[in-house]
Design an enzyme around this catalytic site. Structure first.
Site, PDB file in Angstrom:
ATOM      1  N   ALA A   6      60.519  14.711  40.215  1.00  0.00           N
ATOM      2  CA  ALA A   6      59.282  14.919  41.086  1.00  0.00           C
ATOM      3  C   ALA A   6      58.371  16.089  40.406  1.00  0.00           C
ATOM      4  O   ALA A   6      58.558  16.274  39.084  1.00  0.00           O
ATOM      5  CB  ALA A   6      59.647  15.224  42.495  1.00  0.00           C
ATOM      6  N   SER A   7      57.889  16.807  41.061  1.00  0.00           N
ATOM      7  CA  SER A   7      56.602  17.583  40.605  1.00  0.00           C
ATOM      8  C   SER A   7      57.122  18.596  39.914  1.00  0.00           C
ATOM      9  O   SER A   7      56.576  19.610  39.281  1.00  0.00           O
ATOM     10  CB  SER A   7      56.043  18.018  41.929  1.00  0.00           C
ATOM     11  N   THR A   8      58.547  19.039  40.182  1.00  0.00           N
ATOM     12  CA  THR A   8      59.166  20.360  39.433  1.00  0.00           C
ATOM     13  C   THR A   8      58.910  20.224  37.672  1.00  0.00           C
ATOM     14  O   THR A   8      59.118  21.273  37.388  1.00  0.00           O
ATOM     15  CB  THR A   8      60.777  20.271  39.645  1.00  0.00           C
TER      16      THR A   8
ATOM     17  N   LYS B 163      56.178  19.292  36.387  1.00  0.00           N
ATOM     18  CA  LYS B 163      54.625  19.406  35.973  1.00  0.00           C
ATOM     19  C   LYS B 163      54.445  20.551  35.166  1.00  0.00           C
ATOM     20  O   LYS B 163      53.342  20.580  34.159  1.00  0.00           O
ATOM     21  CB  LYS B 163      53.818  19.427  37.473  1.00  0.00           C
TER      22      LYS B 163
END
Lengths: 369, 622
Positions: free
Chosen positions: B329-331, B333
């Site tokens: 997930a967004s980790t 980014k």
């Protein structure tokens, strides 16, 4: 000469043959030493052994006092008594370990076959000695019958070891009295087929098993081959010098079966090595030599044949026992003479030596007169 | 009768005949004694060595003595795996005459179940007959007494005092420590292949999982032996010589048991994983996967009933930290931002308009932002701190999957972290080739767009996420994550982990700082602000919320009406203190009603709070 003459007289008077006595004493001391080790230093066992040894010495001293002429008079009743008891054993005998060998006399148990060890050679010697030597065919047939009947009875108990000893004691008389070589050769030729017949009809299953095991002990190392394998390991690992008294691992750690009775030679070999074996065999050879010497110098045919037969039978003990524990012969229950723990056989043997001593001293008395 | 016939006897001839025969007899005796002597000579002299050896084989037995297994400590010397004495009823099958009969009788005496007998028989089949096997483990005092009284009836059976593994912290450390259990046939065969079987002659247990398995060689030690003299019944009479076993090495872990307990506490009643790493050396401070189980159950052979309980759909046997495949997930980014900067797609100042979705030209499909009304104009900092999806959809689309996969590989995605336990998966860093091999389908540009927010085909393990952040805070330097700090044997201390992978190098090292600053901002004013409010250290991090199932176009995600298993995973990764990071964490909590900022970040907060109270910072932050 006089002193020697006097000395002889002392031995003469007590009816003892001192070289034989010396050798026998050595044997008994040896026996005490080895049994002490083989029993695991069991003092109560040693006490029983010494008691029996004392009994055996008394039997010897007693028999030494009976002159050969007296023996001639009692030989027939003795033989018949023995035969009667052997027959009785078959019907009313006491069993132990699957064999019916004992006669319960109320006070003590008794193996009639022990009497026959002496009565058979005595009877044959007396019968053959009555006649001219070499014996006639008829005399031989009667002689064989005298031997064969008790032998078969004892084998039926079953006690193969003793029946072999008794048969050989009788046959030795026949051999010593001059059984012709032709006949000996014939018997040798017949031995093959006879052995075959014996194997099929005359032997018990456990006896056959012993022979098979003897032929290839490693085939069943934990079953019946175990005894022989462990015995050979004990003897072999003794080496030249032996492991030392009380140091035999095979015997002390109980890998060796029957170590104070039938397999005591293995204990001796393990702890005293080849030196001990040579010592033992030398003393045996001396006893046999002395016995035959006495026989040759004995007064009459009966004495000669009896002394000779008893001596050679003693050797059969030695040969069968050592042969079996070292893997040369199948396992038959024969103790090592004069060394093994065990009562009756030692008493009988010493009684036999008593007779030989009586014969030895009998002759000298006659010479002197 | 014949006797009556008079015979003339030649006595001297008879005497001569007898003497001759006696002489022949004596010769015969001498030669037979010669044969006996020759035979004895063969035994005692010629074959002496053979019989000597056989005699010694008879009486001397070499009894192997098991080494004591090395102990395991946490970083502060707290004992995590110890050896405790237990009394086992053991049987040497070879020494039992009638096994079935004896088993029947002994089971009457000690209440041994049929199941235990069945398992015992299985063990006998799989092992040598002279090796003693446990029939009943952990006898209590009464059972020991009852059996001792009756021991003489059961030759070959004995009560043995053994050291047995015990894990005082139970299910707190299971997935890190693993456990030991009975050696099985396959393991024995493997040991034999590696020529190590002799070393296990007295050993009953072997490491099955975790550190116990990975460091089996160090922990086991070297078998000793005792030469004893036995009699014909195998009874030991005396000890001839002893060669002491060399105990196994003790292991000191990088784990802090306090932090580990906090991790367990925070994941209570959820499925999830927590890992904390010291970025300075890669030492793992905490590694916890929930649900867990008590490793002590396995040490003495787990009952099939207990084992069945562990095979439920929550899958407690799985180590979620190293085997859980979660969308990162967004980790990821911050990492993707660096790649965008490096590739020149964006600069520190570039702003992108986010209407709440992203579209590829000429395609109807809308890739939605988690904020349906959009973030408006966002630069790289805002994109990370507010976790703007549209920004990263665009970067990913422009980069293409190959560049992303290549770059992420350098951070350890799609590869084993190399942590010192065997239970690990590579998870999936998807590529064009991977998709073709896996699904026999082409890679669509749309596939890349999902990857841009750590979703789609991309899965990662929590340890990969933590490790990738550790590389980030180390500005490219890779510190191998590991659980064991040193192995100790008496005074000798061995460093076990030195291996390091090549660093990630950037054309412009300033790009590291952009990503790190953005993660700092995330905590200061972004998605993790609430969770770290009032912390007395300076944290940085990145939240994530991963969809477990894809949401159909035009539908809304509604946690309340979703099946529990279809709810989002809450993810968080972070580090502290910002200027000189001493701890990196990664947390995944499965199927939550809320996302990373509400569920996972508060867990990170608790871990860090504990950590900095246990290891206070030397200089107070300004």
């Amino acid at each position: 000469m006089t002193s020697l003459h006097n000395k002889r007289t002392i031995w003469q008077r007590v009816h003892l043959d001192w070289p034989l006595l010396l050798a026998l004493t050595l044997m008994m001391l040896g026996s005490l030493t080895v049994v002490y080790s083989a029993s695991g230093q069991d003092t109560s066992m040693m006490l029983r052994h010494s008691t029996r040894m004392a009994g055996a010495i008394i039997a010897m001293l007693f028999m030494a006092q009976i002159s050969p002429n007296t023996l001639k008079r009692i030989v027939i009743p003795l033989y018949l008594l023995g035969l009667g008891m052997l027959i009785a054993v078959l019907f009313v005998g006491v069993s132990s370990k699957g064999a019916q060998r004992w006669l319960d006399l109320g006070i003590t148990r008794f193996q009639p076959s022990e009497i026959m060890k002496i009565a058979v050679p005595m009877m044959v010697a007396w019968y053959i000695g009555q006649h001219r030597l070499p014996p006639s065919i008829w005399n031989l047939i009667v002689g064989f019958t005298i031997v064969l009947v008790p032998t078969i009875l004892i084998k039926e108990q079953p006690d193969l070891g003793t029946s072999i000893l008794i048969a050989s004691s009788g046959i030795f008389v026949l051999f010593l009295c001059g059984l012709s070589w032709k006949l000996i050769g014939m018997f040798a030729l017949l031995a093959g087929p006879a052995g075959f017949a014996f194997w099929h009809y005359g032997m018990h299953a456990y006896q056959k098993q012993r022979v098979l095991t003897f032929l290839n002990p490693e085939s069943d190392p934990l079953g019946s081959g175990y005894h022989i394998i462990q015995s050979k390991i004990a003897i072999g690992s003794g080496g030249v010098e032996g492991k030392g008294w009380l140091q035999g691992t095979q015997s002390q750690l109980e890998f060796l079966p029957e170590r104070h009775t039938d397999f005591i030679f293995s204990v001796l070999s393990e702890e005293f090595g080849l030196f001990g074996v040579v010592m033992l065999l030398s003393v045996y050879l001396f006893i046999i030599g002395r016995g035959l010497f006495i026989a040759v110098n004995a007064q009459d045919a009966f004495s000669k044949l009896l002394a000779g037969a008893l001596t050679l039978t003693f050797f059969v003990y030695v040969f069968v026992n050592i042969g079996m524990v070292s893997g040369l012969l199948p396992v038959v229950g024969v103790p090592l003479p004069l060394i093994s723990y065990g009562g009756t056989s030692m008493v009988t043997l010493m009684a036999g030596f008593g007779i030989i001593m009586a014969i030895a001293t009998d002759k000298r008395m006659l010479l002197k007169s | 009768m014949i006797k009556t016939r008079p015979t003339i006897r030649d006595h001297s001839a008879e005497a001569n005949l007898f003497a001759r025969r006696a002489f022949i007899g004596f010769t015969f005796v001498v030669s037979l004694i010669g044969i006996l002597l020759m035979n004895i000579y063969n035994l005692q002299v010629v074959d002496f060595d053979t019989y000597k050896t056989r005699s010694n084989d008879n009486r001397i037995k070499v009894i192997p003595v098991a080494p004591n297994r090395g102990l395991i400590y946490d970083r502060n010397g707290v004992l995590l795996a110890e050896n405790r004495p237990v009394y086992n009823l053991e049987v040497v099958p070879e020494e039992v005459e009638n096994l079935d009969k004896s088993l029947l009788e002994v089971s009457k005496l000690l209440a041994i179940s049929e199941q235990q007998i069945k398992e015992f028989k299985e063990d006998i089949r799989n092992n040598r007959r002279f090796k003693s096997q446990v029939l009943k483990a952990r006898l209590d005092e009464k059972e020991v007494a009852v059996f001792s009284v009756n021991q003489h009836k059961f030759p070959g059976f004995s009560i043995e005092a053994r050291l047995s593994r015990y894990y005082p912290y139970g299910d707190t450390l299971t997935h890190a420590l693993g456990y030991v259990a009975k050696l099985n046939k396959k393991e024995l065969a493997d040991l034999e292949l590696e020529d190590r079987a002799t070393n296990y002659r007295a050993t009953h247990d072997i490491g099955k999982r975790g550190i116990e398995k990975f460091y089996e060689k160090q922990l086991h030690g070297i078998v000793g032996s005792q030469r004893v003299e036995v009699n014909n019944r195998g009874r030991v009479l005396r000890t001839l010589s002893v060669e002491s076993p060399v105990p196994g090495q003790d292991l000191v872990l990088t784990i802090d048991i306090g932090l580990q307990q906090i991790a367990q506490h925070t994941l209570k009643d959820t499925r999830g994983a927590v890992i904390a790493i010291d970025p300075k050396d890669g030492g793992i401070l905490a590694l916890y996967s929930n649900p867990s189980y008590d490793p002590n159950l396995f040490v003495h052979g787990i009952s099939s009933e207990d084992y069945k309980k562990l095979l439920n759909e929550d899958r407690p046997l799985i180590n979620r930290v190293t085997q859980g495949r979660y969308p990162p997930a967004s980790t990821i980014k911050p990492h993707l931002a660096i790649l965008g900067l490096e590739e020149g797609l964006i600069t520190e100042e570039t702003k992108i308009w986010d209407p709440g979705f992203f579209q590829i030209p000429n395609v109807d499909h809308k890739w939605r932002d988690h904020l349906s009304w959009g973030h408006g104009h966002v630069d790289v900092y805002t994109a990370i701190e507010m976790s703007c999806d549209t920004y990263f959809y665009r970067i990913a689309y422009k980069l293409g999957i190959s560049k992303i996969a290549n770059f992420m590989n350098q951070f350890g995605f799609g590869d084993l972290s190399g942590v010192d336990i065997h239970e690990e998966t590579t998870a999936i860093m998807p590529t064009v080739e991977w998709k073709r091999a896996r699904f026999k389908e082409n890679w669509w540009p749309g596939d890349t767009i999902s990857v841009g927010i750590g979703q789609g085909y991309w899965t990662a393990t929590p340890i990969q996420i933590a490790n990738s952040v550790s590389i980030l805070v180390n500005k490219g330097v890779h510190r191998q994550p590991h659980l064991v700090q040193v192995a100790k044997q008496e005074e000798t201390v061995t460093q076990l982990f030195t291996e390091e992978k090549p660093p990630v190098t950037l054309n412009n090292p300033h790009h590291w700082q952009i990503a790190l600053d953005a993660m700092h901002n995330t905590v200061l004013r972004g998605t993790a602000r609430k969770a770290f409010k009032g912390a007395n250290y300076d944290p940085a991090g990145k939240t994530g919320t991963a969809q477990v199932v894809s949401i159909a176009q035009g539908e809304e995600y509604d946690a309340k009406n979703m099946k529990e298993r279809h709810r989002d995973n809450a993810v968080y990764t972070g580090f502290a203190p910002f200027n000189d990071p001493k701890i990196v964490v990664a947390i995944v909590v499965e199927n939550q009603k809320a996302g990373g900022s509400a569920i996972a970040a508060p867990i990170a907060r608790q871990l860090m709070d504990y950590y900095f109270s246990a290891y206070p910072l030397e200089t107070e932050m300004p």
